[in-house]
Design a protein around this motif. Structure first.
Motif, mmCIF file in Angstrom:
data_model
loop_
_atom_site.group_PDB
_atom_site.id
_atom_site.type_symbol
_atom_site.label_atom_id
_atom_site.label_comp_id
_atom_site.label_asym_id
_atom_site.label_seq_id
_atom_site.Cartn_x
_atom_site.Cartn_y
_atom_site.Cartn_z
ATOM 1 N N GLY A 73 0.797 -1.217 0.000
ATOM 2 C CA GLY A 73 0.000 0.000 0.000
ATOM 3 C C GLY A 73 0.829 1.265 0.000
ATOM 4 N N VAL A 75 1.610 3.382 -2.289
ATOM 5 C CA VAL A 75 0.991 4.512 -2.983
ATOM 6 C C VAL A 75 -0.512 4.485 -2.709
ATOM 7 C CG1 VAL A 75 0.648 5.683 -5.182
ATOM 8 C CG2 VAL A 75 2.741 4.364 -4.779
ATOM 9 N N PRO A 76 -1.007 5.354 -1.855
ATOM 10 C CA PRO A 76 -2.425 5.339 -1.486
ATOM 11 C C PRO A 76 -3.339 5.520 -2.702
ATOM 12 C CG PRO A 76 -1.173 6.778 -0.025
ATOM 13 C CD PRO A 76 -0.252 6.413 -1.151
ATOM 14 N N GLY A 77 -4.430 4.740 -2.724
ATOM 15 C CA GLY A 77 -5.445 4.902 -3.746
ATOM 16 C C GLY A 77 -5.254 4.079 -4.995
ATOM 17 N N THR A 80 -7.269 0.700 -5.646
ATOM 18 C CA THR A 80 -8.689 0.747 -5.999
ATOM 19 C C THR A 80 -8.917 1.065 -7.477
ATOM 20 O OG1 THR A 80 -8.900 3.106 -5.443
ATOM 21 C CG2 THR A 80 -9.256 1.515 -3.670
ATOM 22 N N GLY A 94 2.793 8.791 -7.890
ATOM 23 C CA GLY A 94 2.569 8.615 -6.464
ATOM 24 C C GLY A 94 3.748 7.992 -5.750
ATOM 25 N N TYR A 95 4.413 7.039 -6.388
ATOM 26 C CA TYR A 95 5.562 6.381 -5.781
ATOM 27 C C TYR A 95 6.677 7.391 -5.515
ATOM 28 C CZ TYR A 95 8.953 2.614 -4.923
ATOM 29 O OH TYR A 95 9.881 1.766 -4.350
ATOM 30 N N GLU A 98 5.748 9.708 -2.701
ATOM 31 C CA GLU A 98 5.867 9.070 -1.389
ATOM 32 C C GLU A 98 7.317 8.997 -0.914
ATOM 33 O OE1 GLU A 98 3.581 7.985 0.876
ATOM 34 O OE2 GLU A 98 2.171 9.052 -0.407
#
Length: 207
Positions: A73, A75-77, A80, A94-95, A98
């Motif tokens: 998890g 990278v949040p989101g 989904t 995102g990575y 983070e």
């Protein structure tokens, strides 16, 4: 045993395990993987060595668990999102973003990943983690090809290897010289570069 009591015990075990993994990550970042022992992890977390052994069994199992938990998890989101070009780009941007948070867990993962090149006790676990990451990336590329958002001449495996190498490389640069890497800006640039690389020359609007 009543369900409420059983849940409480499970929560206690989860809390203990998380504390032990956090202690192991701190030791890796502070002193390197060779400084990690079950006794030192237990002491750092405020538990006995026996608790560490009960939860993980061995140093290798502890490091395996640390590698897995620190990237789960990350990278949040993204989890989904449906596989495809947009998920791939969100993962890339995102990575890198983070990495800018400089969490102890992510720093420990990168140090362990680098160590895995020469440490036999780590290599199998990190090969497995990298292959799982590449598999997700291949799925995104294959889905993008299938729905027409990625060029049909793109090879999913080649992209997976290149993206993973890019992300890990940026992470190592950030670890060595934080001021040299503006993660927000670099993340956006990488995502845009991949959008162009995967869509241009086929008439697809790169957006």
């Amino acid at each position: 045993m009543p369900p409420e009591q059983r849940r409480t015990q499970e929560q206690r075990r989860a809390t203990t395990r998380a504390a032990l993994l956090a202690a192991a990550a701190e030791l890796v970042v502070e002193s390197g993987v060779r400084a990690v022992t079950l006794a030192r992890v237990g002491e750092r977390a405020g538990y006995s060595r026996g608790i560490v052994t009960h939860n993980f069994g061995s140093k290798q199992a502890l490091l395996d668990a640390l590698a897995k938990s620190s990237q789960s998890g990350f990278v949040p989101g993204v989890v989904t999102m449906s596989p495809g070009l947009e998920r791939l780009l969100a993962l890339v941007e995102g990575y890198v973003a983070e990495l800018g948070r400089d969490s102890v867990a992510s720093r420990a993962f990168l140090l362990l990943w680098a160590e895995a090149a020469t440490a036999a006790e780590l290599s199998a676990s990190f090969r497995e983690r990298d292959e799982a990451f590449r598999a997700d990336l291949r799925d995104d590329v294959a889905a993008g090809i299938a729905d027409g958002t990625i060029r049909a001449d793109i090879d999913p495996q080649d992209v997976a290897v290149a993206v993973l190498g890019q992300l890990r490389g940026i992470g190592m640069q950030r670890l060595l010289d934080p001021d040299a890497v503006d993660t927000e800006r670099v993340g956006r640039a990488c995502a845009q570069q991949w959008r162009q690389a995967l869509t241009v020359m086929s008439g697809i609007d790169p957006g």
